[in-house]
Motif scaffolding. Structure first.
Motif, PDB file in Angstrom:
ATOM      1  N   VAL A 177       0.848  -1.200   0.000  1.00  0.00           N
ATOM      2  CA  VAL A 177       0.000   0.000   0.000  1.00  0.00           C
ATOM      3  C   VAL A 177       0.880   1.245   0.000  1.00  0.00           C
ATOM      4  CG1 VAL A 177      -1.774   1.314   1.238  1.00  0.00           C
ATOM      5  CG2 VAL A 177      -1.843  -1.191   1.236  1.00  0.00           C
ATOM      6  N   LEU A 178       0.527   2.224  -0.848  1.00  0.00           N
ATOM      7  CA  LEU A 178       1.200   3.521  -0.894  1.00  0.00           C
ATOM      8  C   LEU A 178       0.185   4.593  -0.509  1.00  0.00           C
ATOM      9  CD1 LEU A 178       3.603   5.389  -1.719  1.00  0.00           C
ATOM     10  CD2 LEU A 178       2.632   5.397  -4.031  1.00  0.00           C
ATOM     11  N   ILE A 179       0.580   5.513   0.421  1.00  0.00           N
ATOM     12  CA  ILE A 179      -0.296   6.611   0.844  1.00  0.00           C
ATOM     13  C   ILE A 179       0.173   7.893   0.171  1.00  0.00           C
ATOM     14  CG2 ILE A 179      -1.028   8.013   2.818  1.00  0.00           C
ATOM     15  CD1 ILE A 179      -0.614   5.492   4.563  1.00  0.00           C
ATOM     16  N   VAL A 180      -0.792   8.641  -0.399  1.00  0.00           N
ATOM     17  CA  VAL A 180      -0.458   9.882  -1.108  1.00  0.00           C
ATOM     18  C   VAL A 180      -1.368  11.002  -0.597  1.00  0.00           C
ATOM     19  CG1 VAL A 180      -0.092  10.963  -3.351  1.00  0.00           C
ATOM     20  CG2 VAL A 180       0.033   8.465  -3.156  1.00  0.00           C
ATOM     21  N   ASP A 181      -0.768  12.021   0.054  1.00  0.00           N
ATOM     22  CA  ASP A 181      -1.550  13.165   0.536  1.00  0.00           C
ATOM     23  C   ASP A 181      -0.585  14.296   0.836  1.00  0.00           C
ATOM     24  OD1 ASP A 181      -3.152  14.958   2.337  1.00  0.00           O
ATOM     25  OD2 ASP A 181      -4.635  13.364   2.021  1.00  0.00           O
ATOM     26  N   ASP A 182      -0.986  15.539   0.554  1.00  0.00           N
ATOM     27  CA  ASP A 182      -0.072  16.665   0.797  1.00  0.00           C
ATOM     28  C   ASP A 182      -0.109  17.116   2.256  1.00  0.00           C
ATOM     29  OD1 ASP A 182      -2.678  17.586   0.483  1.00  0.00           O
ATOM     30  OD2 ASP A 182      -2.048  19.554  -0.232  1.00  0.00           O
ATOM     31  N   LEU A 220       2.672  -1.121   4.411  1.00  0.00           N
ATOM     32  CA  LEU A 220       2.863   0.234   3.910  1.00  0.00           C
ATOM     33  C   LEU A 220       4.277   0.342   3.340  1.00  0.00           C
ATOM     34  CD1 LEU A 220       1.229   2.368   6.765  1.00  0.00           C
ATOM     35  CD2 LEU A 220       0.232   1.678   4.595  1.00  0.00           C
ATOM     36  N   ILE A 221       4.366   0.671   2.062  1.00  0.00           N
ATOM     37  CA  ILE A 221       5.686   0.714   1.419  1.00  0.00           C
ATOM     38  C   ILE A 221       6.216   2.134   1.295  1.00  0.00           C
ATOM     39  CG2 ILE A 221       5.320  -1.425   0.135  1.00  0.00           C
ATOM     40  CD1 ILE A 221       4.786   0.455  -2.335  1.00  0.00           C
ATOM     41  N   GLY A 222       5.396   3.131   1.721  1.00  0.00           N
ATOM     42  CA  GLY A 222       5.875   4.499   1.651  1.00  0.00           C
ATOM     43  C   GLY A 222       4.742   5.495   1.607  1.00  0.00           C
ATOM     44  N   GLU A 223       5.138   6.765   1.580  1.00  0.00           N
ATOM     45  CA  GLU A 223       4.155   7.849   1.501  1.00  0.00           C
ATOM     46  C   GLU A 223       4.702   8.932   0.585  1.00  0.00           C
ATOM     47  OE1 GLU A 223       4.325  10.400   5.241  1.00  0.00           O
ATOM     48  OE2 GLU A 223       4.959   8.428   6.002  1.00  0.00           O
ATOM     49  N   ALA A 224       3.780   9.662  -0.060  1.00  0.00           N
ATOM     50  CA  ALA A 224       4.164  10.728  -0.986  1.00  0.00           C
ATOM     51  C   ALA A 224       3.279  11.932  -0.746  1.00  0.00           C
ATOM     52  CB  ALA A 224       4.027  10.251  -2.427  1.00  0.00           C
ATOM     53  N   ALA A 225       3.855  13.145  -0.987  1.00  0.00           N
ATOM     54  CA  ALA A 225       3.123  14.386  -0.721  1.00  0.00           C
ATOM     55  C   ALA A 225       2.347  14.881  -1.930  1.00  0.00           C
ATOM     56  CB  ALA A 225       4.092  15.469  -0.244  1.00  0.00           C
ATOM     57  N   ASN A 226       2.553  14.283  -3.098  1.00  0.00           N
ATOM     58  CA  ASN A 226       1.810  14.681  -4.302  1.00  0.00           C
ATOM     59  C   ASN A 226       1.922  13.580  -5.353  1.00  0.00           C
ATOM     60  OD1 ASN A 226       4.278  15.141  -5.919  1.00  0.00           O
ATOM     61  ND2 ASN A 226       4.556  16.899  -4.518  1.00  0.00           N
ATOM     62  N   GLY A 227       1.188  13.777  -6.447  1.00  0.00           N
ATOM     63  CA  GLY A 227       1.157  12.749  -7.489  1.00  0.00           C
ATOM     64  C   GLY A 227       2.504  12.518  -8.143  1.00  0.00           C
ATOM     65  N   LYS A 228       3.305  13.558  -8.267  1.00  0.00           N
ATOM     66  CA  LYS A 228       4.615  13.421  -8.910  1.00  0.00           C
ATOM     67  C   LYS A 228       5.517  12.491  -8.106  1.00  0.00           C
ATOM     68  CE  LYS A 228       8.436  16.134 -10.797  1.00  0.00           C
ATOM     69  NZ  LYS A 228       9.003  17.506 -10.960  1.00  0.00           N
ATOM     70  N   GLU A 229       5.565  12.735  -6.783  1.00  0.00           N
ATOM     71  CA  GLU A 229       6.362  11.858  -5.911  1.00  0.00           C
ATOM     72  C   GLU A 229       5.814  10.428  -5.942  1.00  0.00           C
ATOM     73  OE1 GLU A 229       6.686  13.252  -1.925  1.00  0.00           O
ATOM     74  OE2 GLU A 229       7.511  15.199  -2.490  1.00  0.00           O
ATOM     75  N   GLU A 263       6.279  -0.653  -6.942  1.00  0.00           N
ATOM     76  CA  GLU A 263       5.176  -1.433  -7.496  1.00  0.00           C
ATOM     77  C   GLU A 263       4.123  -1.829  -6.445  1.00  0.00           C
ATOM     78  OE1 GLU A 263       6.868  -4.776  -9.460  1.00  0.00           O
ATOM     79  OE2 GLU A 263       7.872  -3.568 -10.995  1.00  0.00           O
ATOM     80  N   PRO A 264       3.393  -0.840  -5.899  1.00  0.00           N
ATOM     81  CA  PRO A 264       2.348  -1.163  -4.912  1.00  0.00           C
ATOM     82  C   PRO A 264       1.160  -1.871  -5.549  1.00  0.00           C
ATOM     83  CG  PRO A 264       2.220   1.136  -5.531  1.00  0.00           C
ATOM     84  CD  PRO A 264       3.446   0.594  -6.186  1.00  0.00           C
ATOM     85  N   ASN A 265       0.370  -2.547  -4.729  1.00  0.00           N
ATOM     86  CA  ASN A 265      -0.884  -3.141  -5.196  1.00  0.00           C
ATOM     87  C   ASN A 265      -2.037  -2.157  -5.079  1.00  0.00           C
ATOM     88  OD1 ASN A 265       0.550  -5.653  -3.435  1.00  0.00           O
ATOM     89  ND2 ASN A 265       0.084  -6.040  -5.582  1.00  0.00           N
ATOM     90  N   ILE A 266      -1.959  -1.283  -4.028  1.00  0.00           N
ATOM     91  CA  ILE A 266      -3.041  -0.328  -3.747  1.00  0.00           C
ATOM     92  C   ILE A 266      -2.437   1.046  -3.503  1.00  0.00           C
ATOM     93  CG2 ILE A 266      -4.873   0.289  -2.110  1.00  0.00           C
ATOM     94  CD1 ILE A 266      -5.183  -2.734  -1.532  1.00  0.00           C
ATOM     95  N   VAL A 267      -3.087   2.091  -4.051  1.00  0.00           N
ATOM     96  CA  VAL A 267      -2.699   3.478  -3.794  1.00  0.00           C
ATOM     97  C   VAL A 267      -3.886   4.162  -3.123  1.00  0.00           C
ATOM     98  CG1 VAL A 267      -2.105   5.710  -4.795  1.00  0.00           C
ATOM     99  CG2 VAL A 267      -1.046   3.619  -5.686  1.00  0.00           C
ATOM    100  N   ILE A 268      -3.638   4.725  -1.909  1.00  0.00           N
ATOM    101  CA  ILE A 268      -4.659   5.529  -1.226  1.00  0.00           C
ATOM    102  C   ILE A 268      -4.251   6.978  -1.426  1.00  0.00           C
ATOM    103  CG2 ILE A 268      -5.789   6.054   0.972  1.00  0.00           C
ATOM    104  CD1 ILE A 268      -4.922   3.262   1.952  1.00  0.00           C
ATOM    105  N   THR A 269      -5.116   7.775  -2.090  1.00  0.00           N
ATOM    106  CA  THR A 269      -4.692   9.125  -2.475  1.00  0.00           C
ATOM    107  C   THR A 269      -5.737  10.196  -2.175  1.00  0.00           C
ATOM    108  OG1 THR A 269      -3.892  10.496  -4.299  1.00  0.00           O
ATOM    109  CG2 THR A 269      -5.507   8.818  -4.858  1.00  0.00           C
ATOM    110  N   ASP A 270      -5.222  11.363  -1.846  1.00  0.00           N
ATOM    111  CA  ASP A 270      -6.047  12.567  -1.736  1.00  0.00           C
ATOM    112  C   ASP A 270      -6.363  13.040  -3.161  1.00  0.00           C
ATOM    113  OD1 ASP A 270      -7.347  14.781  -0.756  1.00  0.00           O
ATOM    114  OD2 ASP A 270      -5.519  15.913  -0.319  1.00  0.00           O
ATOM    115  N   LEU A 271      -7.393  13.896  -3.303  1.00  0.00           N
ATOM    116  CA  LEU A 271      -7.736  14.436  -4.620  1.00  0.00           C
ATOM    117  C   LEU A 271      -7.009  15.735  -4.906  1.00  0.00           C
ATOM    118  CD1 LEU A 271     -11.553  13.924  -5.293  1.00  0.00           C
ATOM    119  CD2 LEU A 271      -9.631  12.964  -6.528  1.00  0.00           C
ATOM    120  N   ILE A 272      -7.109  16.709  -3.983  1.00  0.00           N
ATOM    121  CA  ILE A 272      -6.563  18.041  -4.233  1.00  0.00           C
ATOM    122  C   ILE A 272      -5.139  18.100  -3.702  1.00  0.00           C
ATOM    123  CG2 ILE A 272      -6.920  20.516  -3.932  1.00  0.00           C
ATOM    124  CD1 ILE A 272      -9.190  19.041  -5.387  1.00  0.00           C
ATOM    125  N   MET A 273      -4.170  18.134  -4.645  1.00  0.00           N
ATOM    126  CA  MET A 273      -2.751  18.165  -4.286  1.00  0.00           C
ATOM    127  C   MET A 273      -1.994  19.017  -5.296  1.00  0.00           C
ATOM    128  SD  MET A 273      -1.962  14.146  -3.395  1.00  0.00           S
ATOM    129  CE  MET A 273      -2.409  13.622  -5.052  1.00  0.00           C
TER     130      MET A 273
END
Length: 520
Positions: free
Chosen positions: A7-12, A33-42, A51-61
């Protein structure tokens, strides 16, 4: 060692990322949890690396937002599942994102183990189902490749042979081959057609052991069966091949029946290819060996007559002899499809090439040779092929007749005669006049003969003889010089032509002129 779904977490917002990290004991639930990112680019950089199986992401970033991230994941990593977290005020934005590949969404205010874990576990089921289908696809692909190797007589190791014949367990088989006609290089469209044909076979012949595979645009189907199922199977084959033939641009299916796949499937394939070369004569979806009747009659096409008719612009005559010859070919089915199509293309090429300097409209259709040849290449039936050829000749005939009717033939004769009168001293011929006046050679000959009832070459000789008569009346000019002055390079030939039109040699003619002068 236990495996986890990555799982990868993406939120600013770092607070939300930390909250998700401590939402539950992820590994106890089967996730890592394989990591976290502050935006779509990261996120994209981490997706490529981990190569995650699931991405949990915020919309507005910033940089790349959640919707753009979902678009890219759908295109480049279609096996990754995407869960969107949003605020209630962003719900319209969430609805928009569904068409770009997100699998589910959750309000941030409802992000709890009780609400999120069931969603993630449903995603896991989809991942497992995708993996199962992928494995099934890989197994089917391996069987297809082995079947092709067997058909093409390639070497197969013992383990693969054993695997193949655990699938093909029955005594008898049917081999079907056909070909998808392509008008262009649209390989994506070709692959779509292949999959649709594969699905039709799979759905209609569901109860039989079968393999559907392809060599480029050639369709190959192998069906393994018992004798007691043969009649029903043949009816099912007739039904599915008829349906495919009517819905796609393909050649008729060739059916070969046999037994002992391991020993004989290659020979059946070679036999099917031979029959396929004659399939164009049969306007039906399914052809069997018994449909082909071998005949040894072979008649050559009369190209001399054909070219003569073109020279006279007699395209109806061309159509007549073409139809007659093609009827003989169909009755005897002795010409293979490739040769038959090349023959038809040559007929059109010869007709257009002889006329392409004649008229602007004919130049235009001449440029369409490639289009016409492609239509011939993909013609599925003998009648379709004949219609292409006949329609082309009718079209050329209409153009030529319109051109003939629109031209002032008397004017053409006048400029030709003026040309001869000015240039008779030079080495002129029908060919040089045709080139210098930009009039098609065949048309020029036809038009002059039609209007004057004599050949243009004869007219040129007559003009030269008449001019020679004038020079012969001037006794100071040597006869040897006169032959060159009127365009004859050889004196003997000049004398021969002069006598042909006057019944006298040049010397006799001059003597006659002298006698007449004395009498005056």
């Amino acid at each position: 060692m236990k495996s986890f779904y990555k799982v990868l977490i993406v939120d600013d917002e770092s607070i939300l990322r930390n909250g998700l990290k401590h939402l539950c004991n992820w590994e106890d639930e089967g996730f890592k949890l394989i990591g976290e990112a502050a935006n779509g680019k990261e996120a994209l950089e981490m997706i490529k690396d981990k190569e995650p199986n699931i991405v949990i992401t915020d919309l507005i970033m910033p940089e790349i937002d959640g919707i753009e991230l979902a678009k890219i994941i759908k295109k480049e990593y279609p096996r990754i599942k995407v869960l969107v977290l949003s605020n209630i005020s962003e719900f319209d934005y969430v609805k928009e994102s569904f068409k770009y590949g997100i699998h589910d969404y959750l309000l941030k205010t409802e992000a709890s183990p009780e609400s999120m874990l069931p969603i993630l576990k449903n995603m896991v089921k989809e991942i497992d189902s995708d993996d199962l289908n992928e494995n099934k696809y890989n197994e089917e692909k391996a069987l297809e490749d082995l079947t092709l190797d067997l058909i093409l007589e390639k070497e197969i190791d013992e383990e693969s042979v054993e695997k193949l014949f655990k699938y093909f367990t029955l005594e008898n088989y049917c081999l079907l081959i056909s070909e998808i006609y392509k008008e262009d290089d649209d390989n994506i469209g070709l692959e779509i057609i292949k999959e649709k044909i594969r699905d039709s076979i799979k759905e209609t012949l569901v109860e039989y052991i079968k393999i559907t595979t392809f060599i480029k645009n050639k369709i190959i189907i192998v069906i393994n069966h018992n004798n007691h199922a043969q009649l029903k199977m043949l009816k099912d084959i007739e039904m599915v091949t008829k349906d495919i033939f009517e819905n796609y641009e393909i050649s008729p299916f060739i059916l070969i029946e046999g037994n002992d796949i391991k020993r004989n499937i290659h020979y059946s394939y070679e036999e099917a290819l031979i029959i396929k070369n004659k399939s164009i004569y049969f306007d039906k979806a399914l052809i069997r060996k018994s449909d082909i009747k071998e005949r040894s009659i072979k008649i050559k096409f009369d190209y001399d007559l054909f070219n003569s008719l073109i020279g006279k612009l007699d395209f109806n005559g061309c159509i007549h002899i073409i139809k007659k010859y093609l009827d003989i070919i169909k009755e005897n089915t002795y010409m293979e499809e490739y040769d038959l199509k090349k023959f038809c293309q040559n007929l059109i090429y010869n007709a257009l090439s002889s006329l392409e300097n004649y008229d602007s409209e004919l130049i235009n259709i001449s440029k369409k040779k490639i289009v016409l040849f492609k239509k011939i290449d993909i013609a599925r039936s003998f009648n379709e092929l004949v219609n292409i050829v006949i329609d082309t000749f009718k079209y050329i005939d209409d153009l030529s007749q319109n051109s003939l009717n629109s031209k002032n033939n008397s004017y053409i004769i006048k400029i030709v005669k003026d040309y001869v009168d000015k240039n008779y001293k030079d080495e002129i011929s029908v060919a040089t006049i045709s080139k210098d006046l930009s009039i098609n050679y065949n048309y020029l000959s036809y038009c002059f003969k039609n209007e004057t009832s004599e050949n243009l070459s004869s007219y040129i000789s007559k003009v030269r003889v008449e001019k020679a008569k004038i020079y012969l009346e001037d006794f100071k000019i040597p006869i040897a010089n006169i032959s060159e002055m009127v365009g004859f390079s050889e004196h003997n030939y000049f004398s021969k032509i002069f006598k042909k039109y006057t019944s006298l040699t040049p010397t006799e003619y001059r003597r006659m002129v002298k006698i007449n002068d004395k009498k005056r």
